[in-house]
Scaffold this motif. Structure first.
Motif, PDB file in Angstrom:
ATOM      1  N   MET A 194      -6.388  17.481 -16.769  1.00  0.00           N
ATOM      2  CA  MET A 194      -5.598  16.306 -16.360  1.00  0.00           C
ATOM      3  C   MET A 194      -4.851  16.602 -15.057  1.00  0.00           C
ATOM      4  SD  MET A 194      -4.803  13.185 -17.453  1.00  0.00           S
ATOM      5  CE  MET A 194      -4.680  12.897 -19.209  1.00  0.00           C
ATOM      6  N   ILE A 195      -5.024  15.730 -14.101  1.00  0.00           N
ATOM      7  CA  ILE A 195      -4.347  15.899 -12.811  1.00  0.00           C
ATOM      8  C   ILE A 195      -3.177  14.924 -12.730  1.00  0.00           C
ATOM      9  CG2 ILE A 195      -4.618  15.444 -10.326  1.00  0.00           C
ATOM     10  CD1 ILE A 195      -7.458  16.654 -10.671  1.00  0.00           C
ATOM     11  N   THR A 196      -2.012  15.421 -12.376  1.00  0.00           N
ATOM     12  CA  THR A 196      -0.879  14.519 -12.190  1.00  0.00           C
ATOM     13  C   THR A 196      -0.692  14.301 -10.692  1.00  0.00           C
ATOM     14  OG1 THR A 196       0.718  16.331 -12.108  1.00  0.00           O
ATOM     15  CG2 THR A 196       0.311  15.342 -14.254  1.00  0.00           C
ATOM     16  N   LEU A 197      -0.433  13.060 -10.329  1.00  0.00           N
ATOM     17  CA  LEU A 197      -0.240  12.793  -8.907  1.00  0.00           C
ATOM     18  C   LEU A 197       0.850  11.759  -8.695  1.00  0.00           C
ATOM     19  CD1 LEU A 197      -1.708   9.860  -7.787  1.00  0.00           C
ATOM     20  CD2 LEU A 197      -3.677  11.073  -8.697  1.00  0.00           C
ATOM     21  N   LEU A 198       1.431  11.815  -7.527  1.00  0.00           N
ATOM     22  CA  LEU A 198       2.409  10.809  -7.123  1.00  0.00           C
ATOM     23  C   LEU A 198       1.762   9.962  -6.039  1.00  0.00           C
ATOM     24  CD1 LEU A 198       6.197  11.162  -6.710  1.00  0.00           C
ATOM     25  CD2 LEU A 198       4.899  10.024  -4.901  1.00  0.00           C
ATOM     26  N   HIS A 199       1.787   8.653  -6.254  1.00  0.00           N
ATOM     27  CA  HIS A 199       1.165   7.701  -5.329  1.00  0.00           C
ATOM     28  C   HIS A 199       2.260   6.797  -4.759  1.00  0.00           C
ATOM     29  CE1 HIS A 199      -1.499   3.792  -5.161  1.00  0.00           C
ATOM     30  NE2 HIS A 199      -1.201   4.223  -3.966  1.00  0.00           N
ATOM     31  N   LEU A 200       2.438   6.871  -3.454  1.00  0.00           N
ATOM     32  CA  LEU A 200       3.403   5.996  -2.786  1.00  0.00           C
ATOM     33  C   LEU A 200       2.721   5.339  -1.607  1.00  0.00           C
ATOM     34  CD1 LEU A 200       5.956   7.914  -0.545  1.00  0.00           C
ATOM     35  CD2 LEU A 200       3.824   8.928  -1.319  1.00  0.00           C
ATOM     36  N   SER A 201       3.334   4.304  -1.085  1.00  0.00           N
ATOM     37  CA  SER A 201       2.693   3.621   0.039  1.00  0.00           C
ATOM     38  C   SER A 201       3.700   2.848   0.885  1.00  0.00           C
ATOM     39  CB  SER A 201       1.615   2.669  -0.492  1.00  0.00           C
ATOM     40  OG  SER A 201       0.816   2.220   0.572  1.00  0.00           O
ATOM     41  N   ASP A 202       3.225   2.388   2.021  1.00  0.00           N
ATOM     42  CA  ASP A 202       3.979   1.459   2.880  1.00  0.00           C
ATOM     43  C   ASP A 202       5.433   1.883   3.095  1.00  0.00           C
ATOM     44  OD1 ASP A 202       1.673  -0.131   1.411  1.00  0.00           O
ATOM     45  OD2 ASP A 202       2.068  -1.123   3.314  1.00  0.00           O
ATOM     46  N   ILE A 203       5.582   3.010   3.746  1.00  0.00           N
ATOM     47  CA  ILE A 203       6.920   3.551   4.008  1.00  0.00           C
ATOM     48  C   ILE A 203       7.613   2.752   5.124  1.00  0.00           C
ATOM     49  CG2 ILE A 203       8.183   5.609   4.775  1.00  0.00           C
ATOM     50  CD1 ILE A 203       5.896   7.292   3.560  1.00  0.00           C
ATOM     51  N   HIS A 204       6.857   2.411   6.152  1.00  0.00           N
ATOM     52  CA  HIS A 204       7.394   1.622   7.271  1.00  0.00           C
ATOM     53  C   HIS A 204       8.698   2.205   7.817  1.00  0.00           C
ATOM     54  CE1 HIS A 204       4.563  -1.795   7.411  1.00  0.00           C
ATOM     55  NE2 HIS A 204       4.382  -1.497   6.158  1.00  0.00           N
ATOM     56  N   MET A 205       8.730   3.520   7.908  1.00  0.00           N
ATOM     57  CA  MET A 205       9.915   4.211   8.426  1.00  0.00           C
ATOM     58  C   MET A 205      10.208   3.747   9.855  1.00  0.00           C
ATOM     59  SD  MET A 205      11.997   6.877   7.650  1.00  0.00           S
ATOM     60  CE  MET A 205      11.195   8.094   6.623  1.00  0.00           C
ATOM     61  N   GLY A 206      11.439   3.313  10.075  1.00  0.00           N
ATOM     62  CA  GLY A 206      11.823   2.884  11.424  1.00  0.00           C
ATOM     63  C   GLY A 206      11.805   1.377  11.602  1.00  0.00           C
ATOM     64  N   SER A 207      11.532   0.643  10.540  1.00  0.00           N
ATOM     65  CA  SER A 207      11.554  -0.817  10.685  1.00  0.00           C
ATOM     66  C   SER A 207      12.851  -1.393  10.122  1.00  0.00           C
ATOM     67  CB  SER A 207      10.337  -1.449   9.990  1.00  0.00           C
ATOM     68  OG  SER A 207      10.378  -1.176   8.614  1.00  0.00           O
ATOM     69  N   GLY A 208      13.104  -2.627  10.461  1.00  0.00           N
ATOM     70  CA  GLY A 208      14.255  -3.345   9.911  1.00  0.00           C
ATOM     71  C   GLY A 208      15.609  -2.886  10.433  1.00  0.00           C
ATOM     72  N   SER A 264       6.326  18.949 -10.166  1.00  0.00           N
ATOM     73  CA  SER A 264       5.225  19.840  -9.750  1.00  0.00           C
ATOM     74  C   SER A 264       3.875  19.124  -9.850  1.00  0.00           C
ATOM     75  CB  SER A 264       5.190  21.111 -10.612  1.00  0.00           C
ATOM     76  OG  SER A 264       6.263  21.928 -10.295  1.00  0.00           O
ATOM     77  N   VAL A 265       3.793  17.961  -9.228  1.00  0.00           N
ATOM     78  CA  VAL A 265       2.536  17.208  -9.285  1.00  0.00           C
ATOM     79  C   VAL A 265       1.423  18.010  -8.605  1.00  0.00           C
ATOM     80  CG1 VAL A 265       3.649  14.942  -9.386  1.00  0.00           C
ATOM     81  CG2 VAL A 265       3.050  15.928  -7.159  1.00  0.00           C
ATOM     82  N   ASP A 266       0.201  17.669  -8.959  1.00  0.00           N
ATOM     83  CA  ASP A 266      -0.947  18.381  -8.385  1.00  0.00           C
ATOM     84  C   ASP A 266      -1.344  17.816  -7.025  1.00  0.00           C
ATOM     85  OD1 ASP A 266      -1.404  20.052 -10.698  1.00  0.00           O
ATOM     86  OD2 ASP A 266      -2.060  18.210 -11.710  1.00  0.00           O
ATOM     87  N   LEU A 267      -0.920  16.579  -6.789  1.00  0.00           N
ATOM     88  CA  LEU A 267      -1.430  15.873  -5.611  1.00  0.00           C
ATOM     89  C   LEU A 267      -0.484  14.734  -5.253  1.00  0.00           C
ATOM     90  CD1 LEU A 267      -4.054  15.381  -3.788  1.00  0.00           C
ATOM     91  CD2 LEU A 267      -4.837  13.860  -5.628  1.00  0.00           C
TER      92      LEU A 267
END
Ligand SMILES: [Mn+2]
Length: 435
Positions: free
Chosen positions: A1-15, A49-52
């Protein structure tokens, strides 16, 4: 079993317009908010300690972030690299450079050879060794027609024909990747795309190079154990088998995300199974106050009362109020500012109630096939107040119509004369100048 963290659309520097200068750090407070949200994501990845870690694209508002903003993002992802956690950074539409290939704002990580960081700027399959075993990640960055098509191929085609052709090419190219997958290993598709069954968030307005929509069935292939999406800012699960999810943006980019929960996903994947948990982030509240004062005897009192009842503490607030022209003098701006002082930031947006219905120019008639440039000319001829910029607007409009993207924008927006009338003209002019 692989554990992973999935994030998206950071848009750092906007707004930045929604923030203010922090005198202690010299930074815009909205940059600090976005950094705090990303920091929480990385903290969690390290704590678990996610794998990915999978990033679904749109790191910045554009491909040329300022060094400060670039550094803010890098200092977080480097923590994963230092901990030996493999990370895939997918290129979204906001990360792409308009000119030619390469040069995406995330490509620097590959150029520098940052350990354990993979940049997904093309359709390809990456076999990644994680602490819990190997996993296959197919990266599908934001597609533009120049990705899979040549100019002669698209010449003379309408936008929908180009999209059809692009989808055909994608189908073939994706099939090629799928056939090369090892059926015994878990496989993940990481895609920055507008999937046809998704409901829209702010990305609809953010998209610079307006792209095309991919049918969900094209991506929901049984060979994938998890389909990690990016692009749409509203968190949503599109499919259960295979599990296909948009985590959404990690902070509110604008008011269209006012009521949306923001967060990231913790996902457990094995061959043939996947489960995901949405982890909300404590992000900056946005608050719209909207009130029609046109029938009020004491507009100022009523407006202050509505503000007092609203939950504005530390929030980004916009106060939209409608009033009659004869009520304008009754509004005390200074008192309103004092009433809003508790907010993180605010904007006052009064609108005058139209007293008469909008007039139409007789020479424009009701002929919807009228040439837009002729219509714009007739419109400007009737607007003496725009005389100074009329010529510039016509030139810009002509250039806009002549350019491919301009024609696409007009086509997509279905821009008609009615819209022209109601659009804020200064803004139109400014946009035309920008183009
Ligand atoms: Mn996007």
């Amino acid at each position: 079993m692989i554990t992973l963290l999935h994030l998206s659309d950071i848009h750092m520097g906007s707004g930045f317009a929604h923030g203010r200068l922090n005198p202690e750090t010299g930074l815009n407070t909205r940059l600090e908010d976005f950094i705090a949200a990303l920091t929480r994501c990385i903290d969690r990845a390290l704590a678990e300690s996610v794998d990915l870690v999978l990033f679904g694209g749109d790191a910045f508002p554009d491909a040329t972030p300022t060094p400060l903003v670039q550094q803010a993002l890098a200092s977080q992802f480097c923590r994963l690299s230092a901990a030996g956690i493999p990370t895939v950074l997918l290129v979204g539409n906001h990360d792409q450079h308009a000119q030619g290939l390469g040069g995406a704002s995330l490509s620097i990580y590959r150029t520098l050879g940052v350990p354990d960081v993979v940049v997904g700027d093309r359709l390809e399959t990456h076999r990644i060794e994680t602490a819990s075993g190997p996993v296959q990640v197919v990266t599908l960055p934001w597609l533009t027609k120049s990705t899979l098509l040549t100019r002669p191929e698209t010449e003379g085609l309408s936008m929908s024909q180009v999209n059809e052709l692009l989808l055909d090419r994608l189908r073939v190219a994706l099939e090629g990747e799928i056939r090369r997958l090892d059926p015994d290993l878990p496989a993940i598709l990481l895609a920055h795309a507008m999937v046809d069954t998704a409901s829209y968030g702010a990305e609809r307005f953010l998209a610079v190079g307006r792209g095309f929509t991919i049918p969900m069935v094209m991506l929901a292939r049984p060979c994938f154990d998890y389909v990690a999406l990016g692009h749409v800012h509203r968190h949503q699960v599109l499919c259960d088998r295979p599990l296909m999810i948009y985590p959404g943006s990690i902070e509110r980019v604008d008011f269209s995300e006012e009521t949306e929960a923001k967060g990231y996903l913790l996902v457990r994947v094995a061959r043939g199974q996947a489960e995901a948990e949405f982890c909300p982030l404590p992000v900056r509240p946005f608050k719209t106050i909207q009130v029609d004062l046109s029938g009020a005897d004491a507009p100022q009192t009523q407006l202050e009362q509505v503000i007092a009842e609203a939950d504005i503490a530390d929030a980004v607030v916009r106060c939209l109020y409608t009033l009659r022209a004869d009520q304008v003098d009754q509004i005390d701006q200074t008192a309103l500012e004092a009433a809003l002082a508790n907010a993180h930031s605010y904007s006052l947006q009064p609108e005058l109630k139209a007293q008469t219905s909008r007039s139409r120019l007789p020479e424009l008639g009701t002929d919807s096939t009228l040439d837009p440039l002729v219509a714009l000319g007739a419109y400007l001829a009737n607007r003496d107040d725009l005389g100074d910029i009329a010529e510039g607007m016509l030139t810009a409009a002509a250039a806009l119509m002549a350019s491919e993207t301009g024609a696409e924008i007009l086509e997509e927006e279905d821009l008609s004369l009615d819209d022209l009338d109601s659009l804020a003209l200064e803004e139109t002019a400014q946009q035309l100048r920008l183009l």
